[in-house]
Scaffold this active site. Sequence first.
Site, PDB file in Angstrom:
ATOM      1  N   GLY A 172       0.800  -1.219   0.000  1.00 29.19           N
ATOM      2  CA  GLY A 172       0.000   0.000   0.000  1.00 29.19           C
ATOM      3  C   GLY A 172       0.830   1.265   0.000  1.00 29.19           C
ATOM      4  O   GLY A 172       2.024   1.258  -0.290  1.00 29.19           O
ATOM      5  N   LEU A 190       0.243   3.746  -2.117  1.00 25.15           N
ATOM      6  CA  LEU A 190       0.532   3.546  -3.540  1.00 25.15           C
ATOM      7  C   LEU A 190       1.181   4.754  -4.209  1.00 25.15           C
ATOM      8  O   LEU A 190       0.909   5.893  -3.847  1.00 25.15           O
ATOM      9  CB  LEU A 190      -0.773   3.202  -4.270  1.00 25.15           C
ATOM     10  CG  LEU A 190      -1.493   1.958  -3.743  1.00 25.15           C
ATOM     11  CD1 LEU A 190      -2.822   1.747  -4.482  1.00 25.15           C
ATOM     12  CD2 LEU A 190      -0.614   0.717  -3.865  1.00 25.15           C
ATOM     13  N   GLY A 240       5.028   3.666  -9.134  1.00 26.47           N
ATOM     14  CA  GLY A 240       5.709   2.376  -9.310  1.00 26.47           C
ATOM     15  C   GLY A 240       4.690   1.243  -9.248  1.00 26.47           C
ATOM     16  O   GLY A 240       4.659   0.362 -10.116  1.00 26.47           O
ATOM     17  N   HIS A 241       3.829   1.275  -8.215  1.00 23.77           N
ATOM     18  CA  HIS A 241       2.786   0.256  -8.097  1.00 23.77           C
ATOM     19  C   HIS A 241       1.871   0.288  -9.321  1.00 23.77           C
ATOM     20  O   HIS A 241       1.442  -0.748  -9.830  1.00 23.77           O
ATOM     21  CB  HIS A 241       1.921   0.518  -6.856  1.00 23.77           C
ATOM     22  CG  HIS A 241       2.659   0.463  -5.550  1.00 23.77           C
ATOM     23  ND1 HIS A 241       2.846   1.574  -4.764  1.00 23.77           N
ATOM     24  CD2 HIS A 241       3.245  -0.568  -4.901  1.00 23.77           C
ATOM     25  CE1 HIS A 241       3.506   1.235  -3.675  1.00 23.77           C
ATOM     26  NE2 HIS A 241       3.780  -0.052  -3.728  1.00 23.77           N
ATOM     27  N   GLN A 293       7.626 -10.025   7.553  1.00 24.93           N
ATOM     28  CA  GLN A 293       8.825  -9.684   6.779  1.00 24.93           C
ATOM     29  C   GLN A 293       9.581  -8.482   7.360  1.00 24.93           C
ATOM     30  O   GLN A 293      10.531  -8.003   6.739  1.00 24.93           O
ATOM     31  CB  GLN A 293       8.471  -9.472   5.306  1.00 24.93           C
ATOM     32  CG  GLN A 293       7.650  -8.246   5.007  1.00 24.93           C
ATOM     33  CD  GLN A 293       7.147  -8.247   3.579  1.00 24.93           C
ATOM     34  OE1 GLN A 293       6.354  -9.086   3.177  1.00 24.93           O
ATOM     35  NE2 GLN A 293       7.620  -7.298   2.782  1.00 24.93           N
ATOM     36  N   GLY A 320       8.049  -5.527  -9.062  1.00 23.36           N
ATOM     37  CA  GLY A 320       8.934  -4.483  -9.558  1.00 23.36           C
ATOM     38  C   GLY A 320      10.397  -4.879  -9.430  1.00 23.36           C
ATOM     39  O   GLY A 320      10.811  -5.455  -8.417  1.00 23.36           O
ATOM     40  N   LYS A 351      12.681  -2.891  -8.899  1.00 23.44           N
ATOM     41  CA  LYS A 351      13.313  -2.098  -7.842  1.00 23.44           C
ATOM     42  C   LYS A 351      13.723  -3.040  -6.709  1.00 23.44           C
ATOM     43  O   LYS A 351      14.751  -2.853  -6.065  1.00 23.44           O
ATOM     44  CB  LYS A 351      12.353  -1.049  -7.317  1.00 23.44           C
ATOM     45  CG  LYS A 351      12.974  -0.248  -6.221  1.00 23.44           C
ATOM     46  CD  LYS A 351      12.019   0.732  -5.628  1.00 23.44           C
ATOM     47  CE  LYS A 351      12.510   1.086  -4.256  1.00 23.44           C
ATOM     48  NZ  LYS A 351      11.867   0.261  -3.238  1.00 23.44           N
ATOM     49  N   ASP A 352      12.904  -4.058  -6.487  1.00 22.84           N
ATOM     50  CA  ASP A 352      13.216  -5.080  -5.491  1.00 22.84           C
ATOM     51  C   ASP A 352      13.663  -6.334  -6.249  1.00 22.84           C
ATOM     52  O   ASP A 352      12.983  -7.364  -6.252  1.00 22.84           O
ATOM     53  CB  ASP A 352      11.984  -5.353  -4.630  1.00 22.84           C
ATOM     54  CG  ASP A 352      11.489  -4.084  -3.956  1.00 22.84           C
ATOM     55  OD1 ASP A 352      12.183  -3.603  -3.062  1.00 22.84           O
ATOM     56  OD2 ASP A 352      10.441  -3.550  -4.349  1.00 22.84           O
ATOM     57  N   SER A 399       9.264   5.138  -4.064  1.00 22.55           N
ATOM     58  CA  SER A 399       9.116   4.198  -2.957  1.00 22.55           C
ATOM     59  C   SER A 399       8.199   4.799  -1.899  1.00 22.55           C
ATOM     60  O   SER A 399       8.236   6.013  -1.663  1.00 22.55           O
ATOM     61  CB  SER A 399      10.493   3.910  -2.341  1.00 22.55           C
ATOM     62  OG  SER A 399      10.342   3.303  -1.079  1.00 22.55           O
TER      63      SER A 399
HETATM   64  P1  AMP Z   1       5.772  -2.514  -1.871  1.00 26.34           P
HETATM   65  O1  AMP Z   1       4.394  -1.939  -1.645  1.00 26.34           O
HETATM   66  O2  AMP Z   1       6.871  -1.551  -1.596  1.00 26.34           O
HETATM   67  O3  AMP Z   1       5.936  -3.856  -1.220  1.00 26.34           O
HETATM   68  O4  AMP Z   1       5.862  -2.795  -3.426  1.00 26.34           O
HETATM   69  C1  AMP Z   1       4.911  -3.587  -4.083  1.00 26.34           C
HETATM   70  C2  AMP Z   1       5.409  -3.909  -5.463  1.00 26.34           C
HETATM   71  O5  AMP Z   1       5.635  -2.699  -6.188  1.00 26.34           O
HETATM   72  C3  AMP Z   1       6.736  -4.686  -5.450  1.00 26.34           C
HETATM   73  O6  AMP Z   1       6.713  -5.650  -6.482  1.00 26.34           O
HETATM   74  C4  AMP Z   1       7.734  -3.598  -5.742  1.00 26.34           C
HETATM   75  O7  AMP Z   1       8.913  -4.081  -6.362  1.00 26.34           O
HETATM   76  C5  AMP Z   1       6.954  -2.722  -6.707  1.00 26.34           C
HETATM   77  N1  AMP Z   1       7.527  -1.381  -6.741  1.00 26.34           N
HETATM   78  C6  AMP Z   1       7.805  -0.582  -5.674  1.00 26.34           C
HETATM   79  N2  AMP Z   1       8.390   0.561  -6.089  1.00 26.34           N
HETATM   80  C7  AMP Z   1       8.505   0.472  -7.444  1.00 26.34           C
HETATM   81  C8  AMP Z   1       9.032   1.321  -8.459  1.00 26.34           C
HETATM   82  N3  AMP Z   1       9.561   2.503  -8.166  1.00 26.34           N
HETATM   83  N4  AMP Z   1       8.976   0.899  -9.743  1.00 26.34           N
HETATM   84  C9  AMP Z   1       8.429  -0.306 -10.059  1.00 26.34           C
HETATM   85  N5  AMP Z   1       7.901  -1.157  -9.145  1.00 26.34           N
HETATM   86  C10 AMP Z   1       7.943  -0.771  -7.864  1.00 26.34           C
END
Ligand code: AMP
Length: 282
Positions: free
Chosen positions: A31, A33, A36-37, A61, A147, A149-150, A185
């Site tokens: 969340g 958001l 990137g999401h 985690q 993503g 990014k991770d 992020s």
């Molecule tokens: P998170 O909410 O941070 O766990 O991210 C959820 C998904 O969004 C994961 O697959 C991340 O790799 C992806 N994600 C986060 N930031 C970015 C970004 N800047 N560009 C592309 N995907 C992203």
Amino acid sequence: MKLITTRTEMTQIIKQLKSNSNTIGFVPTMGYLHEGHMSLVDKSRQQNDITIMSIFVNPMQFGPSEDFETYPRDLERDQSLAANAGVDYIFAPSVTEMYPEEMGNHLSVVKRANVLCGKSREGHFDGVVTVLSKLFHIILPDRVYFGLKDAQQVAVVDGLIQDYFFPIELIPVATVRENDGLAKSSRNVYLTESERKEASQLYQSLLSAKNAISDGERMVEKVADLIKEHIEKNTNGSLDYVEIYSYPSLIPLETINGKIIIAVAVKFSKARLIDNIILDIE
Ligand code: AMP
């Protein structure tokens, strides 16, 4: 767009969707958001009939001294962003919905986990694969979107899907960045104004490494030193790691060759930021 909070209701909806032969794209998130999401959502909408996003800050985690309690949350804002982006369902369960009782079976990541973020965040990827296994069993997606990014997470989830025969296609999506190069992020909100300016240097340091490689540098140690110097000179953050591996196998290298990842993590006062680039070197 519909918000679902229980496993029972989500399962009923999935049964209905499957009986109508809909393909399901799944975007797991924590969340808060951002664009990137949304790029994962866009990709899922292109490839599937239905897009389901989970929003769940997974306690398993986070380490004891990490930011589980303070992780930014705003479900109302997320709902309107997700609706505008064309998400069909948000699955946002409570912690007790996902972990109703103490678990008697544990998943433990033994490959690709003791480098990069896995090294400094003990147990992190065990928590990631545990919650994803649960979510995969509830959502039964055809495709799942992550993503780059991770990038280590992408590699670990790829291993999970292969080891346990999840009938799911993993689709990696390129990192979305701010204008100055900072990877978007949810944790960027932790940065102070001056740190926000410095934070673009993570990507700049990766680009300088890429340039050095284009100019012929092939020694891993030299490229890593370049990044270290760049971060030390241009930010007040402290370098958590700079590492270079083969990708996606995450095996250490001495010389740069083939598909590689150059990854960096920097700690600022309240935020630990990560970034990486993946290169294919002849
Ligand atoms: P998170 O909410 O941070 O766990 O991210 C959820 C998904 O969004 C994961 O697959 C991340 O790799 C992806 N994600 C986060 N930031 C970015 C970004 N800047 N560009 C592309 N995907 C992203």
